[in-house]
Design an enzyme around this catalytic site. Structure first.
Site, short mmCIF file in Angstrom:
data_model
loop_
_atom_site.label_atom_id
_atom_site.label_comp_id
_atom_site.label_asym_id
_atom_site.label_seq_id
_atom_site.Cartn_x
_atom_site.Cartn_y
_atom_site.Cartn_z
CB THR A 190 -11.38 -0.38 16.09
OG1 THR A 190 -12.19 0.59 15.49
CG2 THR A 190 -10.04 0.15 16.40
NE ARG A 236 -3.64 0.21 2.68
CZ ARG A 236 -4.78 0.59 1.96
NH1 ARG A 236 -5.55 -0.29 1.43
NH2 ARG A 236 -5.19 1.66 2.35
CB CYS A 272 -19.15 2.90 10.50
SG CYS A 272 -17.60 3.62 9.79
#
Length: 430
Positions: free
Chosen positions: A88, A43, A263
């Protein structure tokens, strides 16, 4: 430690260059010297060439920016202001997975110096920054909070694919370990956020604000999903009900659908986890999660029932699934509930073909062990439009007839098309 602003022109390090970290690093790089750090060297190499591996930012966003991309921890020693923006997620048991966050804390701890500031942006439960991350910073660095360095928390509000609500135009919440830290952090972010800065009273308040933003949306969508299940049994169209109810001034229009991504489909589990640690088992939040997580099974069962009603054997049925990303017009497939829907259909031995206008076939194969076709092959017994990519919005009923067998089913999970069933195609939507 002096309460005066650290340096007038700090070098900022952003740890984690995904959907959140890269836009933030590039925005900071228009005002400051920035080190963009990611452990994925592939990346990093792409970003050095002005390419966003997440396909959210074009090459122009990299121009005229004072930024150095690296995967070497030693390069972080130049920084004085650290921002941690790593993922997370939750694990297979829906338990918060802090692995990346704790490793990032160790990385920063190894290069932390007196006078530095560390800000966390990753979504966490209230107390995580101070209870889980801070001890690692102190242990690894040998330094003490308040005496040697300061910390803060500023929740990310990036909305992937949204070209209107961008980083600089979204009000930014900031918090700090003391008043001096709060002011320092607010001043730094204030250089790049045009929408303004909101100073939370504590780190825990800022953490809680973030986690309830998506919990609220999750609950609103779960209500619509439960209503969709009820209305399906009543034989009435949920979207028509919502449109009718929406004529009242204080009715909020939320719509049913698959709730995935990193999310809305994840954050409530962080609040559930912390609440249970405190001895309280939340009823409403858990119920909303259960309903939303159960939607793939509901949709699969509904499709199988419709196939059987038409005299089609599920074991011999061919179904086209259109879209696997967690939302429209992005390549992000994390926590895709469409993948769960495909697996549910496979449990009924349904033969599923999968296409997507934005997703990477390699990523889909690696993440879900599913094959992404270049294009539909035709002769389908059913088509499920699962994601509202722009490329799908302009499709007509005539197109779906052209790729299906007689008496086929069109399941429109995003409500993209008008209800126009005929003898050749049965239309159903959430």
């Amino acid at each position: 430690m002096s309460d005066e602003f650290i340096p007038n022109h700090p070098t900022i390090a952003v740890i984690g260059l995904g959907y959140v970290g890269l836009p933030l690093a590039l925005e900071f790089a228009s005002q400051f010297q920035v080190i963009g750090f990611d452990t994925n060297s592939a990346r990093v190499d792409a970003m050095k060439q002005g390419l966003d591996p997440s396909h959210q930012m074009d090459s122009a966003a990299f121009l005229n920016k004072t930024i150095e991309f690296t995967s070497q921890t030693e390069d972080l020693r130049q920084a004085t202001f650290f921002v941690i923006a790593v993922p997370t997620p939750v694990d297979e048991y829906k338990v918060p997975d802090l692995t990346s966050l704790l490793k990032a804390s160790e990385t920063v701890g190894r290069v932390l110096k007196k006078g530095d500031v560390v800000v966390f942006e990753s979504t966490v439960y209230p107390g995580c920054t101070e209870d889980d991350c801070l001890p690692i910073l102190e242990r690894v660095s040998g330094l003490s909070l308040g005496i040697d360095f300061k910390i803060g928390y500023s929740p990310e509000r990036i909305n992937p694919g949204d070209k209107v609500h961008t980083l600089a135009t979204i009000l930014k919440i900031v918090s700090g370990s003391d008043n001096a830290a709060l002011e320092q952090i607010a001043e730094i972010y204030g250089k790049i956020i045009t929408a303004g800065i909101y100073k939370a009273s504590s780190i825990k308040v800022a953490e809680a604000a973030k986690v309830i933003e998506n919990t609220q949306r999750d609950l609103n969508i779960s209500l619509m999903n439960e209503l969709a299940i009820i209305f399906d049994r009543l034989g009435i169209d949920t979207q028509e009900v919502i449109e009718a109810a929406g004529t009242k001034w204080n009715f909020l229009k939320f719509y049913p659908g698959l709730v995935g991504g990193h999310c809305i489909g994840v954050d409530p589990y962080y609040l559930l986890h912390k609440s249970r640690q405190l001895g309280y088992d939340p009823q409403v939040i858990h119920s909303g999660r259960r309903i939303n997580d159960g939607m793939p099974a509901f949709i699969a069962s509904k499709l199988v029932q419709m196939l059987i009603q038409k005299g089609k054997s599920p074991q011999h049925a061919r179904v086209l699934m259109m879209g696997i990303t967690f939302k429209e017009n992005i390549s992000d497939i994390r926590n895709s509930k469409v993948a769960d829907l495909v697996r549910e259909l496979m449990q009924f031995a349904v033969h599923v073909h999968l296409v997507d206008a934005c997703a990477s076939p390699n990523e889909v194969a690696r993440e879900y062990n599913l094959t992404l076709l270049d294009e539909p092959s035709g002769n389908y017994d059913a088509v499920v439009v699962a994601v509202a990519h722009d490329e799908y919005k302009s499709l007509t009923i005539s197109y779906f007839k052209s790729i299906t067998q007689p008496d086929a089913i069109l399941m429109d999970l995003k409500g993209l098309y008008k209800n126009q069933s005929d003898q050749q195609l049965t239309y159903w939507r959430l």
